[in-house]
Write a protein that holds these residues in place. Sequence first.
Motif, PDB file in Angstrom:
ATOM      1  N   LEU A  31      -4.558  29.323  65.551  1.00 25.16           N
ATOM      2  CA  LEU A  31      -3.849  29.084  64.300  1.00 25.16           C
ATOM      3  C   LEU A  31      -3.051  27.779  64.308  1.00 25.16           C
ATOM      4  O   LEU A  31      -2.405  27.446  63.314  1.00 25.16           O
ATOM      5  CB  LEU A  31      -2.867  30.235  64.033  1.00 25.16           C
ATOM      6  CG  LEU A  31      -3.411  31.531  63.443  1.00 25.16           C
ATOM      7  CD1 LEU A  31      -2.331  32.603  63.504  1.00 25.16           C
ATOM      8  CD2 LEU A  31      -3.857  31.319  62.014  1.00 25.16           C
ATOM      9  N   LEU A  32      -3.101  27.041  65.405  1.00 25.27           N
ATOM     10  CA  LEU A  32      -2.284  25.835  65.515  1.00 25.27           C
ATOM     11  C   LEU A  32      -2.687  24.748  64.512  1.00 25.27           C
ATOM     12  O   LEU A  32      -1.905  23.838  64.242  1.00 25.27           O
ATOM     13  CB  LEU A  32      -2.362  25.282  66.941  1.00 25.27           C
ATOM     14  CG  LEU A  32      -1.691  26.138  68.021  1.00 25.27           C
ATOM     15  CD1 LEU A  32      -1.982  25.582  69.405  1.00 25.27           C
ATOM     16  CD2 LEU A  32      -0.185  26.231  67.777  1.00 25.27           C
ATOM     17  N   GLU A  33      -3.888  24.846  63.978  1.00 24.67           N
ATOM     18  CA  GLU A  33      -4.296  23.882  62.952  1.00 24.67           C
ATOM     19  C   GLU A  33      -3.382  23.958  61.731  1.00 24.67           C
ATOM     20  O   GLU A  33      -3.104  22.945  61.089  1.00 24.67           O
ATOM     21  CB  GLU A  33      -5.740  24.157  62.518  1.00 24.67           C
ATOM     22  CG  GLU A  33      -6.222  23.254  61.388  1.00 24.67           C
ATOM     23  CD  GLU A  33      -7.571  23.676  60.836  1.00 24.67           C
ATOM     24  OE1 GLU A  33      -7.971  23.154  59.792  1.00 24.67           O
ATOM     25  OE2 GLU A  33      -8.244  24.547  61.455  1.00 24.67           O
ATOM     26  N   GLY A  34      -2.900  25.157  61.404  1.00 22.68           N
ATOM     27  CA  GLY A  34      -2.088  25.333  60.210  1.00 22.68           C
ATOM     28  C   GLY A  34      -0.843  24.466  60.175  1.00 22.68           C
ATOM     29  O   GLY A  34      -0.674  23.654  59.253  1.00 22.68           O
ATOM     30  N   PRO A  35       0.066  24.609  61.156  1.00 24.05           N
ATOM     31  CA  PRO A  35       1.253  23.757  61.130  1.00 24.05           C
ATOM     32  C   PRO A  35       0.935  22.273  61.298  1.00 24.05           C
ATOM     33  O   PRO A  35       1.660  21.422  60.785  1.00 24.05           O
ATOM     34  CB  PRO A  35       2.098  24.278  62.302  1.00 24.05           C
ATOM     35  CG  PRO A  35       1.158  25.065  63.155  1.00 24.05           C
ATOM     36  CD  PRO A  35       0.123  25.616  62.226  1.00 24.05           C
ATOM     37  N   ALA A  36      -0.146  21.966  62.006  1.00 24.00           N
ATOM     38  CA  ALA A  36      -0.523  20.560  62.155  1.00 24.00           C
ATOM     39  C   ALA A  36      -0.932  19.963  60.815  1.00 24.00           C
ATOM     40  O   ALA A  36      -0.512  18.851  60.450  1.00 24.00           O
ATOM     41  CB  ALA A  36      -1.667  20.431  63.167  1.00 24.00           C
ATOM     42  N   VAL A  37      -1.759  20.687  60.056  1.00 20.31           N
ATOM     43  CA  VAL A  37      -2.182  20.205  58.744  1.00 20.31           C
ATOM     44  C   VAL A  37      -0.995  20.133  57.784  1.00 20.31           C
ATOM     45  O   VAL A  37      -0.859  19.169  57.017  1.00 20.31           O
ATOM     46  CB  VAL A  37      -3.296  21.110  58.179  1.00 20.31           C
ATOM     47  CG1 VAL A  37      -3.503  20.867  56.681  1.00 20.31           C
ATOM     48  CG2 VAL A  37      -4.598  20.873  58.923  1.00 20.31           C
ATOM     49  N   ALA A  38      -0.130  21.143  57.813  1.00 19.42           N
ATOM     50  CA  ALA A  38       1.046  21.113  56.943  1.00 19.42           C
ATOM     51  C   ALA A  38       1.908  19.891  57.243  1.00 19.42           C
ATOM     52  O   ALA A  38       2.404  19.221  56.326  1.00 19.42           O
ATOM     53  CB  ALA A  38       1.852  22.397  57.116  1.00 19.42           C
ATOM     54  N   SER A  39       2.073  19.581  58.530  1.00 20.54           N
ATOM     55  CA  SER A  39       2.841  18.402  58.921  1.00 20.54           C
ATOM     56  C   SER A  39       2.190  17.126  58.392  1.00 20.54           C
ATOM     57  O   SER A  39       2.873  16.237  57.865  1.00 20.54           O
ATOM     58  CB  SER A  39       2.951  18.340  60.447  1.00 20.54           C
ATOM     59  OG  SER A  39       3.529  17.130  60.875  1.00 20.54           O
ATOM     60  N   GLY A  40       0.881  17.043  58.526  1.00 20.65           N
ATOM     61  CA  GLY A  40       0.171  15.868  58.035  1.00 20.65           C
ATOM     62  C   GLY A  40       0.270  15.717  56.533  1.00 20.65           C
ATOM     63  O   GLY A  40       0.454  14.604  56.011  1.00 20.65           O
ATOM     64  N   LEU A  41       0.161  16.826  55.818  1.00 21.68           N
ATOM     65  CA  LEU A  41       0.235  16.780  54.360  1.00 21.68           C
ATOM     66  C   LEU A  41       1.620  16.331  53.880  1.00 21.68           C
ATOM     67  O   LEU A  41       1.744  15.523  52.957  1.00 21.68           O
ATOM     68  CB  LEU A  41      -0.097  18.153  53.778  1.00 21.68           C
ATOM     69  CG  LEU A  41      -1.541  18.627  53.945  1.00 21.68           C
ATOM     70  CD1 LEU A  41      -1.673  20.076  53.482  1.00 21.68           C
ATOM     71  CD2 LEU A  41      -2.501  17.739  53.163  1.00 21.68           C
ATOM     72  N   VAL A  42       2.659  16.871  54.495  1.00 17.30           N
ATOM     73  CA  VAL A  42       4.019  16.473  54.110  1.00 17.30           C
ATOM     74  C   VAL A  42       4.238  14.998  54.409  1.00 17.30           C
ATOM     75  O   VAL A  42       4.796  14.254  53.588  1.00 17.30           O
ATOM     76  CB  VAL A  42       5.066  17.334  54.840  1.00 17.30           C
ATOM     77  CG1 VAL A  42       6.469  16.773  54.610  1.00 17.30           C
ATOM     78  CG2 VAL A  42       4.997  18.778  54.360  1.00 17.30           C
ATOM     79  N   THR A  43       3.792  14.554  55.576  1.00 18.86           N
ATOM     80  CA  THR A  43       3.932  13.130  55.928  1.00 18.86           C
ATOM     81  C   THR A  43       3.194  12.247  54.940  1.00 18.86           C
ATOM     82  O   THR A  43       3.740  11.241  54.448  1.00 18.86           O
ATOM     83  CB  THR A  43       3.385  12.880  57.346  1.00 18.86           C
ATOM     84  OG1 THR A  43       4.106  13.688  58.286  1.00 18.86           O
ATOM     85  CG2 THR A  43       3.514  11.409  57.729  1.00 18.86           C
ATOM     86  N   GLY A  44       1.953  12.598  54.626  1.00 15.67           N
ATOM     87  CA  GLY A  44       1.182  11.815  53.670  1.00 15.67           C
ATOM     88  C   GLY A  44       1.806  11.805  52.298  1.00 15.67           C
ATOM     89  O   GLY A  44       1.803  10.784  51.600  1.00 15.67           O
ATOM     90  N   ALA A  45       2.364  12.953  51.878  1.00 19.76           N
ATOM     91  CA  ALA A  45       3.002  13.030  50.563  1.00 19.76           C
ATOM     92  C   ALA A  45       4.222  12.120  50.482  1.00 19.76           C
ATOM     93  O   ALA A  45       4.476  11.490  49.447  1.00 19.76           O
ATOM     94  CB  ALA A  45       3.408  14.477  50.271  1.00 19.76           C
ATOM     95  N   LEU A  46       4.983  12.058  51.559  1.00 17.69           N
ATOM     96  CA  LEU A  46       6.172  11.199  51.571  1.00 17.69           C
ATOM     97  C   LEU A  46       5.793   9.715  51.502  1.00 17.69           C
ATOM     98  O   LEU A  46       6.526   8.899  50.946  1.00 17.69           O
ATOM     99  CB  LEU A  46       7.002  11.475  52.824  1.00 17.69           C
ATOM    100  CG  LEU A  46       7.681  12.843  52.868  1.00 17.69           C
ATOM    101  CD1 LEU A  46       8.345  13.072  54.227  1.00 17.69           C
ATOM    102  CD2 LEU A  46       8.717  12.967  51.753  1.00 17.69           C
ATOM    103  N   VAL A  47       4.650   9.382  52.056  1.00 21.69           N
ATOM    104  CA  VAL A  47       4.176   7.997  51.999  1.00 21.69           C
ATOM    105  C   VAL A  47       3.569   7.678  50.647  1.00 21.69           C
ATOM    106  O   VAL A  47       3.733   6.579  50.114  1.00 21.69           O
ATOM    107  CB  VAL A  47       3.139   7.733  53.113  1.00 21.69           C
ATOM    108  CG1 VAL A  47       2.490   6.364  52.956  1.00 21.69           C
ATOM    109  CG2 VAL A  47       3.788   7.862  54.490  1.00 21.69           C
ATOM    110  N   ALA A  48       2.885   8.658  50.053  1.00 21.27           N
ATOM    111  CA  ALA A  48       2.086   8.399  48.852  1.00 21.27           C
ATOM    112  C   ALA A  48       2.873   8.397  47.559  1.00 21.27           C
ATOM    113  O   ALA A  48       2.487   7.734  46.583  1.00 21.27           O
ATOM    114  CB  ALA A  48       0.968   9.442  48.752  1.00 21.27           C
ATOM    115  N   GLY A  49       3.954   9.154  47.506  1.00 21.74           N
ATOM    116  CA  GLY A  49       4.664   9.338  46.242  1.00 21.74           C
ATOM    117  C   GLY A  49       5.066   8.034  45.575  1.00 21.74           C
ATOM    118  O   GLY A  49       5.576   7.129  46.244  1.00 21.74           O
ATOM    119  N   PRO A  50       4.862   7.931  44.263  1.00 18.95           N
ATOM    120  CA  PRO A  50       5.204   6.693  43.556  1.00 18.95           C
ATOM    121  C   PRO A  50       6.703   6.466  43.413  1.00 18.95           C
ATOM    122  O   PRO A  50       7.148   5.359  43.133  1.00 18.95           O
ATOM    123  CB  PRO A  50       4.537   6.880  42.190  1.00 18.95           C
ATOM    124  CG  PRO A  50       4.478   8.369  42.003  1.00 18.95           C
ATOM    125  CD  PRO A  50       4.243   8.928  43.374  1.00 18.95           C
TER     126      PRO A  50
END
Length: 302
Positions: free
Chosen positions: A48-67
Motif C-alpha cells: 500500500l506504500l504507493e498510496g502515500p507516495a502518490v498523494a505526496s506527489g500530487l500535492v507537490t505538483g498541485a503546489l507548483v502548478a496552481g496559477p
Amino acid sequence: MGTFLRTVAATLASAAATATTRALLDTAPPGGPDRWTRTNHRGEPISLLEGPAVASGLVTGALVAGPDARTRTAVALATAGGGAFGLVDDLAEDTSTRTKGIKGHVGALLQGRVTTGGLKVLGIGTTSLAAAFVGTRRTGSTFGYLTDVAVNGSIVALGANLFNLLDLRPGRALKAGVALAVPLAVTSVGATSGAVLGAAAAAAPGDLGERDMLGDGGANALGALVGTQIAFGAPRAVRLLALAGILGLNVASEKVSFSKVIDGSPVLRRVDQWGRRPAASAQAPAPAGLDDKSAPGQDAPA
C-alpha cells in the motif's frame, strides 16, 4: 510562468516527489512492512506504500502548478484530505465487519457506529467543502456563490470516491486519471494535469507490475485532485453536468460492478489490461483484499 511551463514543472515535481517518497517509505515503512501489505486479486502480496507516495506527489505538483495562491491552497487541501482520510481507512479498517459503500457507512453513522469508512466520508466531505470555499471565486450573488461552493465541493468529494471504485485492478485508477487530466489541461487550472501525469508515470511500473497499489489513500487523493480541475476550471453548466455524471456513477456502483462492465466491453477491457500481467498467469481467487474490494454485484467505495 506560463501554463505550459507550469505544467512541465508540475509533472517533474510530482514524479520526483512520488518516486522519492516511495523509496523512503520502502526503506523504513511506518509500523513495519506487514502493516502495509495486503493480498491482491491473484492472491499475491502487494504494498500500500504507493498510496502515500502518490498523494505526496500530487500535492507537490498541485503546489507548483496552481496559477495563484488561492487555487494552489484549495487543490492541495482537497488532495491532502483525500489522501489522509483514505490512508486512515486503509490502515485502521475493521475487516471483520466489511461495511462497504457510502450507503453502508452513512447507515452505520446513523446507528451511532463510527467506521473508518464513515470517518473517511465525513473527513473527505469536510476537506472538499473547505477547499471549495477557498477555491471558488464569487462572481454574483451570495446564493449563487454558495451554490457554486456546494456543487464544487460535491464534485471533489464524489470524484475522490469514484476513483476509489476504480482501484480494483492494476493501473485502472491511474489510467483513468491520465485520461481525464489530458483534456482538462485546456482549462484555467490545466497545469494541474502535470501533477497527475507525473505521479502516474512514477507509480505506473509498480502498480502495473502488481507490486504496489494505490489503496484508498492514493485513489482518493487522485480523484479529489481531478475533481478540483473540474470544480475550479470548468464553467457552471459543465460542472453541473459533471456532478450529475459523477453522482450517477457513484449511485450505480451500489448495484453494478464496474469490473464486469469493463470486462464486457472489448475496447474497455483492452485498455484496462494494457501494461498488466496476462490474466492467464493469475492464481486461484484469494479472499477479498484492498485490491479486490468488490462485494457480490458491487464495486464498493470507501
